[in-house]
Design a protein around this motif. Structure first.
Motif, PDB file in Angstrom:
ATOM      1  N   ARG A   1      46.506  -2.507 -22.444  1.00  6.53           N
ATOM      2  CA  ARG A   1      45.459  -2.810 -23.425  1.00  6.53           C
ATOM      3  C   ARG A   1      44.993  -4.257 -23.298  1.00  6.53           C
ATOM      4  N   GLU A   2      45.930  -5.155 -23.097  1.00  5.40           N
ATOM      5  CA  GLU A   2      45.551  -6.559 -22.914  1.00  5.40           C
ATOM      6  C   GLU A   2      44.831  -6.744 -21.584  1.00  5.40           C
TER       7      GLU A   2
ATOM      8  N   ARG B   1      37.379  -6.752 -19.755  1.00  7.52           N
ATOM      9  CA  ARG B   1      36.090  -6.594 -20.421  1.00  7.52           C
ATOM     10  C   ARG B   1      35.462  -7.943 -20.735  1.00  7.52           C
TER      11      ARG B   1
ATOM     12  N   ALA C   1      41.319  -5.588 -22.170  1.00  4.83           N
ATOM     13  CA  ALA C   1      40.592  -6.535 -23.020  1.00  4.83           C
ATOM     14  C   ALA C   1      40.173  -7.766 -22.217  1.00  4.83           C
ATOM     15  N   ARG C   2      41.080  -8.288 -21.405  1.00  4.98           N
ATOM     16  CA  ARG C   2      40.750  -9.460 -20.592  1.00  4.98           C
ATOM     17  C   ARG C   2      39.695  -9.114 -19.543  1.00  4.98           C
TER      18      ARG C   2
END
Length: 216
Positions: A102-103, A109, A106-107
């Protein structure tokens, strides 16, 4: 590096050639992870990127590089990929690795949004130290095309030591799977067709692990 020493004679053979690159494009089958991504609110490209880079790190032959004329083995990757800006021109996105999917997404994106908002070419990669620059895999996605071949550019024709990977449009396959064109370009002194087969198999395994919540 003892595994590399077993194939140093192969490396010496291909490294003396004008272009030691091997470039294979093939139809790759994967578990259909798109419904899972939709349920989790995660972009399919970034989940695929995470699986691909995790797989690269697990196939030793894809971790060999050439630095100052010597063969080294990297143990980490700086994720990077191409994006399209508002004018339809490509740009480069780069971000710090995270083991958490997930991280990682997120990074990725955030880096993609930053790069796609730039009019001029993002030259962040030019600030990397020579050793850091080797901790990359060049990645591009061409989701509009079901391509059958591709030629990746190289900074120096004789040193294609950083692998270049590309994939194209997804299409449904049998038994709840998907298929997509996938291209691998690498130094033939490091990578043979068998290692490309191993990479494809490992990418599928990484996607399964991600969907089942297992660590990478």
């Amino acid at each position: 590096m003892q595994h590399f020493e077993r194939r140093r004679d192969r490396f010496d053979l291909f490294d003396r050639m004008d272009s030691p690159a091997v470039n294979i494009c093939f139809a790759m089958e994967l578990p259909d992870f798109r419904p899972w991504c939709k349920e989790q609110g995660l972009g399919t490209f970034h989940v695929m990127l995470c699986a691909v880079l995790r797989a690269v790190l697990k196939i030793e032959n894809f971790r060999y590089r050439i630095l100052d004329g010597k063969v080294i083995e990297i143990d980490r990757l700086v994720p990077s990929f191409t994006v399209m800006n508002q004018h339809g021109d490509l740009n480069f996105a780069q971000f710090d690795w995270s083991d958490d999917v997930r991280e990682f997404v997120a990074r990725g994106r955030a880096a993609g949004a930053e790069a796609s908002a730039m009019t001029e070419l993002n030259l962040k990669y030019r600030t990397m130290l020579p050793r850091e620059a080797k901790e990359q895999v060049f990645v591009t996605c061409i989701p509009w095309l079901d391509f059958t071949s591709i030629q990746h550019p190289t900074t120096t024709l004789a040193v294609p030591d950083i692998p270049s990977l590309a994939w194209g449009r997804f299409r449904d396959a049998a038994n709840g799977r998907l298929q997509l064109p996938f291209s691998v370009q690498a130094h033939h002194g490091f990578v043979d067709g068998y290692h490309i087969h191993l990479l494809a198999r490992q990418i599928a395994a990484e996607l399964d692990a991600i969907m089942q919540g297992r660590p990478g």
